[in-house]
Design a protein around this motif. Structure first.
Motif, PDB file in Angstrom:
ATOM      1  N   CYS A   1      -8.867 -10.046   6.278  1.00  0.00           N
ATOM      2  CA  CYS A   1      -9.115  -8.755   5.628  1.00  0.00           C
ATOM      3  C   CYS A   1      -9.911  -7.823   6.533  1.00  0.00           C
ATOM      4  O   CYS A   1      -9.619  -6.630   6.635  1.00  0.00           O
ATOM      5  CB  CYS A   1      -9.855  -8.949   4.297  1.00  0.00           C
ATOM      6  SG  CYS A   1      -8.880  -9.747   3.007  1.00  0.00           S
TER       7      CYS A   1
ATOM      8  N   ASP B   1      -7.313   5.666  -5.929  1.00  0.00           N
ATOM      9  CA  ASP B   1      -7.732   5.073  -4.651  1.00  0.00           C
ATOM     10  C   ASP B   1      -6.638   4.159  -4.092  1.00  0.00           C
ATOM     11  O   ASP B   1      -6.856   2.958  -3.879  1.00  0.00           O
ATOM     12  CB  ASP B   1      -9.034   4.277  -4.824  1.00  0.00           C
ATOM     13  CG  ASP B   1     -10.216   5.171  -5.119  1.00  0.00           C
ATOM     14  OD1 ASP B   1     -10.207   6.329  -4.667  1.00  0.00           O
ATOM     15  OD2 ASP B   1     -11.148   4.712  -5.808  1.00  0.00           O
TER      16      ASP B   1
ATOM     17  N   ASN C   1      -6.041  -9.587  -3.906  1.00  0.00           N
ATOM     18  CA  ASN C   1      -5.143  -9.467  -5.047  1.00  0.00           C
ATOM     19  C   ASN C   1      -3.699  -9.268  -4.587  1.00  0.00           C
ATOM     20  O   ASN C   1      -2.761  -9.846  -5.163  1.00  0.00           O
ATOM     21  CB  ASN C   1      -5.572  -8.295  -5.928  1.00  0.00           C
ATOM     22  CG  ASN C   1      -4.692  -8.137  -7.144  1.00  0.00           C
ATOM     23  OD1 ASN C   1      -4.521  -9.059  -7.942  1.00  0.00           O
ATOM     24  ND2 ASN C   1      -4.100  -6.963  -7.293  1.00  0.00           N
ATOM     25  N   ILE C   2      -3.510  -8.465  -3.529  1.00  0.00           N
ATOM     26  CA  ILE C   2      -2.168  -8.257  -2.983  1.00  0.00           C
ATOM     27  C   ILE C   2      -1.654  -9.539  -2.334  1.00  0.00           C
ATOM     28  O   ILE C   2      -0.494  -9.935  -2.531  1.00  0.00           O
ATOM     29  CB  ILE C   2      -2.184  -7.095  -1.973  1.00  0.00           C
ATOM     30  CG1 ILE C   2      -2.366  -5.759  -2.711  1.00  0.00           C
ATOM     31  CG2 ILE C   2      -0.913  -7.068  -1.131  1.00  0.00           C
ATOM     32  CD1 ILE C   2      -2.569  -4.567  -1.811  1.00  0.00           C
TER      33      ILE C   2
ATOM     34  N   SER D   1     -10.636  -2.945   0.148  1.00  0.00           N
ATOM     35  CA  SER D   1     -11.696  -3.907  -0.136  1.00  0.00           C
ATOM     36  C   SER D   1     -11.115  -5.315  -0.144  1.00  0.00           C
ATOM     37  O   SER D   1      -9.898  -5.509  -0.337  1.00  0.00           O
ATOM     38  CB  SER D   1     -12.337  -3.609  -1.491  1.00  0.00           C
ATOM     39  OG  SER D   1     -11.390  -3.813  -2.531  1.00  0.00           O
TER      40      SER D   1
ATOM     41  N   ARG E   1       1.642   1.706  -3.558  1.00  0.00           N
ATOM     42  CA  ARG E   1       0.484   2.206  -4.297  1.00  0.00           C
ATOM     43  C   ARG E   1       0.330   3.717  -4.099  1.00  0.00           C
ATOM     44  O   ARG E   1       0.035   4.461  -5.034  1.00  0.00           O
ATOM     45  CB  ARG E   1      -0.791   1.495  -3.831  1.00  0.00           C
ATOM     46  CG  ARG E   1      -0.935   0.049  -4.309  1.00  0.00           C
ATOM     47  CD  ARG E   1      -2.078  -0.664  -3.571  1.00  0.00           C
ATOM     48  NE  ARG E   1      -3.352   0.016  -3.764  1.00  0.00           N
ATOM     49  CZ  ARG E   1      -4.215  -0.245  -4.753  1.00  0.00           C
ATOM     50  NH1 ARG E   1      -3.912  -1.180  -5.649  1.00  0.00           N
ATOM     51  NH2 ARG E   1      -5.365   0.397  -4.846  1.00  0.00           N
TER      52      ARG E   1
ATOM     53  N   ASN F   1      -7.328   1.610  -0.961  1.00  0.00           N
ATOM     54  CA  ASN F   1      -8.556   0.824  -1.095  1.00  0.00           C
ATOM     55  C   ASN F   1      -8.318  -0.518  -0.410  1.00  0.00           C
ATOM     56  O   ASN F   1      -7.484  -1.316  -0.849  1.00  0.00           O
ATOM     57  CB  ASN F   1      -8.882   0.622  -2.574  1.00  0.00           C
ATOM     58  CG  ASN F   1     -10.175  -0.157  -2.789  1.00  0.00           C
ATOM     59  OD1 ASN F   1     -10.527  -1.023  -1.996  1.00  0.00           O
ATOM     60  ND2 ASN F   1     -10.882   0.141  -3.858  1.00  0.00           N
TER      61      ASN F   1
ATOM     62  N   TYR G   1       0.826  -1.213   0.000  1.00  0.00           N
ATOM     63  CA  TYR G   1       0.000   0.000   0.000  1.00  0.00           C
ATOM     64  C   TYR G   1       0.858   1.259   0.000  1.00  0.00           C
ATOM     65  O   TYR G   1       0.476   2.269  -0.610  1.00  0.00           O
ATOM     66  CB  TYR G   1      -0.965  -0.009   1.184  1.00  0.00           C
ATOM     67  CG  TYR G   1      -2.214  -0.806   0.894  1.00  0.00           C
ATOM     68  CD1 TYR G   1      -3.246  -0.263   0.127  1.00  0.00           C
ATOM     69  CD2 TYR G   1      -2.360  -2.106   1.353  1.00  0.00           C
ATOM     70  CE1 TYR G   1      -4.382  -0.993  -0.163  1.00  0.00           C
ATOM     71  CE2 TYR G   1      -3.505  -2.847   1.068  1.00  0.00           C
ATOM     72  CZ  TYR G   1      -4.504  -2.286   0.313  1.00  0.00           C
ATOM     73  OH  TYR G   1      -5.628  -3.011   0.010  1.00  0.00           O
TER      74      TYR G   1
ATOM     75  N   LYS H   1      -1.467   5.674  -7.589  1.00  0.00           N
ATOM     76  CA  LYS H   1      -2.553   4.866  -8.142  1.00  0.00           C
ATOM     77  C   LYS H   1      -3.911   5.434  -7.725  1.00  0.00           C
ATOM     78  O   LYS H   1      -4.032   6.039  -6.653  1.00  0.00           O
ATOM     79  CB  LYS H   1      -2.435   3.413  -7.666  1.00  0.00           C
ATOM     80  CG  LYS H   1      -1.265   2.655  -8.279  1.00  0.00           C
ATOM     81  CD  LYS H   1      -1.296   1.197  -7.891  1.00  0.00           C
ATOM     82  CE  LYS H   1      -0.175   0.411  -8.554  1.00  0.00           C
ATOM     83  NZ  LYS H   1      -0.319   0.358 -10.017  1.00  0.00           N
TER      84      LYS H   1
ATOM     85  N   GLU I   1     -11.411  -7.460  -2.394  1.00  0.00           N
ATOM     86  CA  GLU I   1     -10.865  -7.733  -3.726  1.00  0.00           C
ATOM     87  C   GLU I   1      -9.424  -7.233  -3.849  1.00  0.00           C
ATOM     88  O   GLU I   1      -8.538  -7.955  -4.331  1.00  0.00           O
ATOM     89  CB  GLU I   1     -11.733  -7.066  -4.798  1.00  0.00           C
ATOM     90  CG  GLU I   1     -11.237  -7.291  -6.208  1.00  0.00           C
ATOM     91  CD  GLU I   1     -12.100  -6.583  -7.245  1.00  0.00           C
ATOM     92  OE1 GLU I   1     -11.801  -6.748  -8.448  1.00  0.00           O
ATOM     93  OE2 GLU I   1     -13.054  -5.870  -6.865  1.00  0.00           O
ATOM     94  N   THR I   2      -9.192  -5.998  -3.393  1.00  0.00           N
ATOM     95  CA  THR I   2      -7.848  -5.434  -3.495  1.00  0.00           C
ATOM     96  C   THR I   2      -6.885  -6.149  -2.565  1.00  0.00           C
ATOM     97  O   THR I   2      -5.746  -6.473  -2.940  1.00  0.00           O
ATOM     98  CB  THR I   2      -7.871  -3.929  -3.163  1.00  0.00           C
ATOM     99  OG1 THR I   2      -8.811  -3.275  -4.013  1.00  0.00           O
ATOM    100  CG2 THR I   2      -6.507  -3.311  -3.376  1.00  0.00           C
TER     101      THR I   2
END
Length: 254
Positions: A151, A116, A127-128, A121, A109, A119, A106, A114, A123-124
């Motif tokens: 999360c 947002d 993905n990381i 979420s 990012r 973020n 992060y 990047k 999903e993010t």
């Protein structure tokens, strides 16, 4: 994945630090901790989990962070629970390699601008996490329900340190930093990276402070007795006025 259960637990971490400052011995702290928990009808299993996780953060903390014995003095100077959380968060990042990996992603990012960047979420975050490769070549591989709990635990930490606002929010912003947590973050940065710390102040990066804020934060600490601007090779540099964390002892004597 201890974050799913514990988060920062500011009040309990502060209690442990105060016991350690008073007794100076983790064995005594452990005995008192469990005696008090059982007298309050807490389950031993839950108490053991919390004790193990929180003391791990204190015992394994790098010397760049304040010794747990001086944390009560630091906490007494904090204006808000968020200030204390921001300090305890640095111990979490130092102790938990998975949290540290995600925080570094992060930080990148944010630096790369990047959309947002903060973020958080599922999903993010997933993905990381799926980009993670362990030294033995294995990838991140946990059950979906466990990953979701992790999360949510990570987001709870982000709420505690002021990155996320509200229980439902998943997109955050760089938090404001209290005066005392800023001093800790600056001393931690200075102690962690030596002469190179100014180009990537670790404590500020971990608290998601973009580079365009650093000058303002340097000015803030230089306005205290703990830090000052000095001229080195024709350029201004900001340095501790004395040894890092010496301001803690000064405050404790007042």
């Amino acid at each position: 994945m201890d974050l799913t259960m514990c988060g920062l637990l500011v009040e309990r971490a502060e209690e442990l630090a105060r016991l350690y400052a008073e007794h100076g011995n983790w064995n005594e702290v452990k005995e008192i901790w469990f005696d008090e928990r059982l007298s309050n009808r807490s389950t031993r299993g839950s108490s053991q989990k919390i004790y193990r996780v929180l003391t791990s953060r204190f015992k394994n903390a790098p010397t760049a962070l304040p010794n747990p014995s001086i944390l009560p003095t630091i906490f007494d100077e904090c204006q808000t629970t968020r200030d204390k959380a921001q300090i305890l968060y640095l111990y979490l990042v130092s102790d938990d390699s998975l949290v540290r990996y995600v925080v570094h992603k992060y930080v990148a990012r944010l630096a790369e601008g990047k959309p947002d960047p903060l973020n958080f979420s599922n999903e993010t975050l997933v993905n990381i996490l799926t980009q993670l490769k362990y030294s033995d070549g294995d990838s991140f591989d946990y059950a979906e329900s466990t990953t979701e709990r992790w999360c949510e635990g990570f987001r709870s930490v982000m709420r505690e340190i002021g990155v996320l606002d509200g229980q439902q929010s998943v997109v955050g912003a760089s938090p404001s930093i209290g005066d005392i947590s800023l001093l800790v973050a600056m001393d931690y940065s200075y102690e962690s990276d030596g002469d190179e710390w100014l180009t990537a102040p670790r404590g500020l990066l971990y608290l998601f402070q973009p580079e365009n804020r650093w000058g303002e934060l340097f000015d803030r600490v230089a306005s205290t007795n703990a830090w000052e601007y000095v001229e080195l090779q024709g350029a201004l540099d900001v340095r501790p006025s004395d040894q890092p964390y010496s301001w803690v002892h000064d405050r404790g004597e007042n």
